[in-house]
Design an enzyme around this catalytic site. Structure first.
Site, PDB file in Angstrom:
ATOM      1  N   LYS A 132       0.924  -1.166   0.041  1.00 41.31           N
ATOM      2  CA  LYS A 132       0.059   0.205  -0.166  1.00 41.31           C
ATOM      3  C   LYS A 132       0.876   1.261  -0.204  1.00 41.31           C
ATOM      4  CE  LYS A 132      -2.171  -0.757   3.987  1.00 41.31           C
ATOM      5  NZ  LYS A 132      -1.558  -1.935   4.153  1.00 41.31           N
ATOM      6  N   ARG A 151      -8.782   1.039   9.637  1.00 39.48           N
ATOM      7  CA  ARG A 151      -8.235  -0.151  10.080  1.00 39.48           C
ATOM      8  C   ARG A 151      -9.257  -0.878  10.634  1.00 39.48           C
ATOM      9  NH1 ARG A 151      -2.846   0.518   9.010  1.00 39.48           N
ATOM     10  NH2 ARG A 151      -1.312  -0.677   9.926  1.00 39.48           N
ATOM     11  N   ARG A 183      11.720  -6.176   4.590  1.00 45.16           N
ATOM     12  CA  ARG A 183      11.548  -4.838   4.430  1.00 45.16           C
ATOM     13  C   ARG A 183      12.601  -3.751   5.192  1.00 45.16           C
ATOM     14  NH1 ARG A 183       5.744  -2.134   4.920  1.00 45.16           N
ATOM     15  NH2 ARG A 183       5.900  -2.259   7.411  1.00 45.16           N
ATOM     16  N   ARG A 201      11.955  -1.218  10.505  1.00 48.63           N
ATOM     17  CA  ARG A 201      10.928  -0.630  11.552  1.00 48.63           C
ATOM     18  C   ARG A 201      10.862  -1.555  12.867  1.00 48.63           C
ATOM     19  NH1 ARG A 201       5.559   0.708   8.168  1.00 48.63           N
ATOM     20  NH2 ARG A 201       4.711  -0.164   9.962  1.00 48.63           N
ATOM     21  N   ARG A 248       0.691  -8.365  14.225  1.00 47.76           N
ATOM     22  CA  ARG A 248       0.101  -7.441  12.954  1.00 47.76           C
ATOM     23  C   ARG A 248      -0.780  -8.317  12.019  1.00 47.76           C
ATOM     24  NH1 ARG A 248       4.916  -4.519  10.598  1.00 47.76           N
ATOM     25  NH2 ARG A 248       3.488  -3.230   9.599  1.00 47.76           N
TER      26      ARG A 248
HETATM   27  P1  AMP Z   1       1.433   0.984   9.128  1.00 45.05           P
HETATM   28  O1  AMP Z   1       2.498   1.769   9.028  1.00 45.05           O
HETATM   29  O2  AMP Z   1       0.139   1.513   8.416  1.00 45.05           O
HETATM   30  O3  AMP Z   1       1.921  -0.401   8.999  1.00 45.05           O
HETATM   31  O4  AMP Z   1       0.763   1.222  10.592  1.00 45.05           O
HETATM   32  C1  AMP Z   1       1.915   1.009  11.605  1.00 45.05           C
HETATM   33  C2  AMP Z   1       1.067   0.937  13.095  1.00 45.05           C
HETATM   34  O5  AMP Z   1       0.671   2.233  13.426  1.00 45.05           O
HETATM   35  C3  AMP Z   1       0.142  -0.159  13.421  1.00 45.05           C
HETATM   36  O6  AMP Z   1       0.541  -1.322  13.206  1.00 45.05           O
HETATM   37  C4  AMP Z   1      -0.822   0.541  14.098  1.00 45.05           C
HETATM   38  O7  AMP Z   1      -0.232   0.336  15.582  1.00 45.05           O
HETATM   39  C5  AMP Z   1      -0.632   1.861  13.804  1.00 45.05           C
HETATM   40  N1  AMP Z   1      -1.837   2.440  13.045  1.00 45.05           N
HETATM   41  C6  AMP Z   1      -1.496   2.885  11.762  1.00 45.05           C
HETATM   42  N2  AMP Z   1      -2.787   3.203  11.107  1.00 45.05           N
HETATM   43  C7  AMP Z   1      -3.577   2.911  12.094  1.00 45.05           C
HETATM   44  C8  AMP Z   1      -5.136   3.260  12.103  1.00 45.05           C
HETATM   45  N3  AMP Z   1      -5.711   3.680  11.068  1.00 45.05           N
HETATM   46  N4  AMP Z   1      -5.654   2.700  13.228  1.00 45.05           N
HETATM   47  C9  AMP Z   1      -5.203   2.240  14.236  1.00 45.05           C
HETATM   48  N5  AMP Z   1      -3.638   1.959  14.488  1.00 45.05           N
HETATM   49  C10 AMP Z   1      -3.281   2.544  13.247  1.00 45.05           C
END
Ligand code: AMP
Length: 214
Positions: free
Chosen positions: A13, A86, A125, A158, A169
């Site tokens: 994404k 999410r 990654r 990360r 996750r």
């Molecule tokens: P991402 O970079 O999209 O993989 O997000 C990394 C982490 O940020 C996720 O595992 C959540 O802990 C938090 N996070 C990101 N977007 C959301 C969201 N829309 N709702 C809740 N937590 C989020």
């Protein structure tokens, strides 16, 4: 135009959003990036979010919605959501918020990738500490190990791409995010792309799907 990208963590994404936002002149809204920025700045929101993120759990819906409304309240350009919504509660809150602004979601793009593939991708990654460009040490390595081709800054793994957090996750996605497929599938805005292809091929397919929509 407002677009939502859906898919497993590691489905591509972020990479797709970077390409599409340039091609379509939209704002790339990555809630993960915004939360990481809040964490780096040690704001109250960042401090509250950090324990959820480090453990691979979702940040509470209320915090995410408040954060987006503050950041995007005055924005008039098209929004390209990456990693949001999410949960079904976030999708409902987005509908309500857009309703008050007279806006709607034009397309929901689901990047379909097998679970085994995303597990492998997340483990390999690397992310640039400078510009955020995403690499994969197996399939898309930088020219010089550990250094970003685009900006020369060091790459990092990360915190939540570490092996012990990846499985959580994936499970969180299945439990809390996958129900969004049913939520949006019947909306007439839903399209699906094969996220197992190369990043360039995925971008091309998605642009074709978006242009083909009535
Ligand atoms: P991402 O970079 O999209 O993989 O997000 C990394 C982490 O940020 C996720 O595992 C959540 O802990 C938090 N996070 C990101 N977007 C959301 C969201 N829309 N709702 C809740 N937590 C989020």
């Amino acid at each position: 135009m407002n677009i939502i990208l859906l898919g497993y963590p590691g489905s591509g994404k972020g990479t797709l959003a970077k390409d599409l936002s340039k091609s379509l002149d939209m704002i790339h809204v990555s809630t993960g990036d915004i939360l990481r920025d809040e964490m780096a700045k040690k704001t109250p929101l960042g401090l509250e979010a950090s324990s959820y993120m480090a453990g691979g759990r979702l940040v509470p819906d209320r915090l995410v919605m408040d954060m987006l409304k503050v950041r995007l309240g005055a924005e008039t350009r098209g929004l390209l959501f990456d990693g949001f919504p999410r949960t079904v509660a976030q999708a409902e809150a987005l509908d309500a918020w857009f309703g008050t602004r007279g806006q709607e979601i034009d397309s929901v793009v689901f990047l379909n990738v097998a679970e085994a593939v995303v597990m492998a991708r997340l483990g390999s990654r690397r992310t640039c500490t400078g510009c955020g460009k995403i690499y994969n040490v197996i399939s898309n390595a930088p020219a010089k190990e550990g250094v970003c081709d685009a900006c020369g800054k060091p790459l990092m793994t990360r915190e939540d791409d570490k092996t012990e957090v990846i499985a959580r996750r994936i499970q969180v996605y299945k439990d809390q995010t996958e129900p969004l497929l049913a939520y949006y599938r019947s909306s007439g805005t839903f399209v699906e792309a094969d996220g197992g292809k190369t990043p360039d091929a995925v971008t091309k397919d998605v642009l074709t799907l978006l242009h083909a929509k009535p």
